[in-house]
Design a protein around this motif. Structure first.
Motif, PDB file in Angstrom:
ATOM      1  N   GLU A  68       0.810  -1.225   0.000  1.00 28.54           N
ATOM      2  CA  GLU A  68       0.000   0.000   0.000  1.00 28.54           C
ATOM      3  C   GLU A  68       0.840   1.270   0.000  1.00 28.54           C
ATOM      4  O   GLU A  68       0.299   2.367   0.048  1.00 28.54           O
ATOM      5  CB  GLU A  68      -0.974   0.033   1.176  1.00 28.54           C
ATOM      6  CG  GLU A  68      -1.958  -1.127   1.205  1.00 28.54           C
ATOM      7  CD  GLU A  68      -2.823  -1.079   2.440  1.00 28.54           C
ATOM      8  OE1 GLU A  68      -3.521  -0.052   2.643  1.00 28.54           O
ATOM      9  OE2 GLU A  68      -2.792  -2.052   3.212  1.00 28.54           O
ATOM     10  N   GLY A  69       2.158   1.157  -0.025  1.00 26.94           N
ATOM     11  CA  GLY A  69       3.032   2.313  -0.119  1.00 26.94           C
ATOM     12  C   GLY A  69       2.907   3.298   1.033  1.00 26.94           C
ATOM     13  O   GLY A  69       2.516   2.947   2.146  1.00 26.94           O
ATOM     14  N   PHE A  70       3.251   4.545   0.732  1.00 27.88           N
ATOM     15  CA  PHE A  70       3.221   5.606   1.732  1.00 27.88           C
ATOM     16  C   PHE A  70       1.818   5.799   2.293  1.00 27.88           C
ATOM     17  O   PHE A  70       1.650   6.052   3.486  1.00 27.88           O
ATOM     18  CB  PHE A  70       3.747   6.912   1.114  1.00 27.88           C
ATOM     19  CG  PHE A  70       3.877   8.051   2.077  1.00 27.88           C
ATOM     20  CD1 PHE A  70       4.902   8.070   3.011  1.00 27.88           C
ATOM     21  CD2 PHE A  70       2.995   9.119   2.037  1.00 27.88           C
ATOM     22  CE1 PHE A  70       5.034   9.129   3.901  1.00 27.88           C
ATOM     23  CE2 PHE A  70       3.122  10.182   2.916  1.00 27.88           C
ATOM     24  CZ  PHE A  70       4.139  10.193   3.847  1.00 27.88           C
ATOM     25  N   SER A  71       0.801   5.653   1.444  1.00 24.30           N
ATOM     26  CA  SER A  71      -0.572   5.821   1.925  1.00 24.30           C
ATOM     27  C   SER A  71      -0.929   4.748   2.949  1.00 24.30           C
ATOM     28  O   SER A  71      -1.593   5.028   3.950  1.00 24.30           O
ATOM     29  CB  SER A  71      -1.569   5.834   0.771  1.00 24.30           C
ATOM     30  OG  SER A  71      -1.529   4.611   0.064  1.00 24.30           O
ATOM     31  N   GLY A  72      -0.455   3.513   2.741  1.00 25.12           N
ATOM     32  CA  GLY A  72      -0.691   2.447   3.715  1.00 25.12           C
ATOM     33  C   GLY A  72       0.044   2.701   5.019  1.00 25.12           C
ATOM     34  O   GLY A  72      -0.471   2.413   6.105  1.00 25.12           O
ATOM     35  N   TRP A  73       1.266   3.231   4.908  1.00 26.51           N
ATOM     36  CA  TRP A  73       2.050   3.589   6.094  1.00 26.51           C
ATOM     37  C   TRP A  73       1.285   4.613   6.934  1.00 26.51           C
ATOM     38  O   TRP A  73       1.150   4.463   8.148  1.00 26.51           O
ATOM     39  CB  TRP A  73       3.401   4.149   5.644  1.00 26.51           C
ATOM     40  CG  TRP A  73       4.271   4.689   6.722  1.00 26.51           C
ATOM     41  CD1 TRP A  73       4.276   5.956   7.226  1.00 26.51           C
ATOM     42  CD2 TRP A  73       5.289   3.982   7.441  1.00 26.51           C
ATOM     43  NE1 TRP A  73       5.223   6.086   8.197  1.00 26.51           N
ATOM     44  CE2 TRP A  73       5.868   4.890   8.350  1.00 26.51           C
ATOM     45  CE3 TRP A  73       5.773   2.678   7.383  1.00 26.51           C
ATOM     46  CZ2 TRP A  73       6.904   4.528   9.211  1.00 26.51           C
ATOM     47  CZ3 TRP A  73       6.810   2.320   8.241  1.00 26.51           C
ATOM     48  CH2 TRP A  73       7.358   3.231   9.140  1.00 26.51           C
ATOM     49  N   ARG A  74       0.796   5.649   6.262  1.00 25.70           N
ATOM     50  CA  ARG A  74       0.029   6.698   6.966  1.00 25.70           C
ATOM     51  C   ARG A  74      -1.226   6.118   7.618  1.00 25.70           C
ATOM     52  O   ARG A  74      -1.535   6.418   8.767  1.00 25.70           O
ATOM     53  CB  ARG A  74      -0.404   7.782   5.990  1.00 25.70           C
ATOM     54  CG  ARG A  74       0.605   8.833   5.744  1.00 25.70           C
ATOM     55  CD  ARG A  74      -0.107   9.987   5.048  1.00 25.70           C
ATOM     56  NE  ARG A  74       0.038  11.124   5.909  1.00 25.70           N
ATOM     57  CZ  ARG A  74       0.521  12.290   5.510  1.00 25.70           C
ATOM     58  NH1 ARG A  74       0.862  12.474   4.253  1.00 25.70           N
ATOM     59  NH2 ARG A  74       0.643  13.272   6.350  1.00 25.70           N
ATOM     60  N   LYS A  75      -1.944   5.309   6.838  1.00 27.04           N
ATOM     61  CA  LYS A  75      -3.196   4.721   7.330  1.00 27.04           C
ATOM     62  C   LYS A  75      -2.949   3.845   8.555  1.00 27.04           C
ATOM     63  O   LYS A  75      -3.771   3.779   9.462  1.00 27.04           O
ATOM     64  CB  LYS A  75      -3.848   3.905   6.204  1.00 27.04           C
ATOM     65  CG  LYS A  75      -5.282   3.573   6.443  1.00 27.04           C
ATOM     66  CD  LYS A  75      -6.007   2.938   5.262  1.00 27.04           C
ATOM     67  CE  LYS A  75      -5.125   2.342   4.201  1.00 27.04           C
ATOM     68  NZ  LYS A  75      -5.854   1.632   3.157  1.00 27.04           N
ATOM     69  N   ALA A  76      -1.785   3.175   8.604  1.00 21.81           N
ATOM     70  CA  ALA A  76      -1.451   2.300   9.725  1.00 21.81           C
ATOM     71  C   ALA A  76      -0.895   3.075  10.922  1.00 21.81           C
ATOM     72  O   ALA A  76      -0.554   2.478  11.941  1.00 21.81           O
ATOM     73  CB  ALA A  76      -0.439   1.241   9.269  1.00 21.81           C
TER      74      ALA A  76
END
Length: 131
Positions: free
Chosen positions: A113-121
Motif C-alpha cells: 500500500e506504499g506511503f498511503s498504507g504507512w500513513r493509514k497504519a
C-alpha cells in the motif's frame, strides 16, 4: 501495436516479489538491518511528507544507483540490509522491486500500500504540506 497496461505490469510484478505490510514495517523501522527506500518524486515528498529515516532514491535513477558498475552507484545499496521500497500506493514500487530482482538484487521487498498504507497504519511522518 498494443500497449501492455501499467496496472497489469503491477499485478504481474506483485505476484513475483515480497510485500511487507505497513504494520510490519512500522515494527521494524528502527532495525539497523532494515531500510525503507522512498522512490517517490521529490515533489511528492515536499507535498505529502516523508517517513523519518527512509532513504530517498528517485525512481528515475534507481537502476543506476543499484548497479555497482554505474558511475551513479550508491554504496548504501551494497550493504547487508533488507531494502523495502515504496512509492505512494505500491504501483511504482512493485515494478521497481521486480526490475531490481531481475537485475540480481536480493533481500528486497516492497511496502504494501506504499506511503498511503504507512500513513493509514499510523506510521510516523515528518514534513509535508498536507500533514
Amino acid at each position: 501495436m498494443a500497449i501492455k497496461a501499467a496496472f497489469e505490469m503491477v499485478k504481474e510484478a506483485t505476484a513475483e516479489i515480497e510485500t511487507i505490510s505497513p504494520a510490519e514495517a512500522i515494527r521494524r523501522k528502527d532495525d539497523e538491518d532494515f531500510l525503507l527506500v522512498d522512490i517517490r518524486d521529490p515533489r511528492e515528498l515536499e507535498r505529502e511528507g516523508r517517513i523519518p529515516g527512509a532513504y530517498h532514491a528517485p525512481r528515475g535513477m534507481l537502476e543506476f544507483w543499484i548497479d555497482p558498475a554505474s558511475p551513479y552507484y550508491k554504496p548504501i545499496f551494497g550493504e547487508k540490509k533488507k531494502f523495502v521500497f515504496f512509492c505512494a500506493a505500491a504501483g511504482r514500487s512493485a515494478i521497481s522491486v521486480k526490475t531490481l530482482q531481475d537485475m540480481g538484487m536480493e533481500n528486497i521487498a516492497q511496502l504494501g500500500e506504499g506511503f498511503s498504507g504507512w500513513r493509514k497504519a499510523g506510521g510516523p511522518v515528518e514534513g509535508g504540506r498536507n500533514g
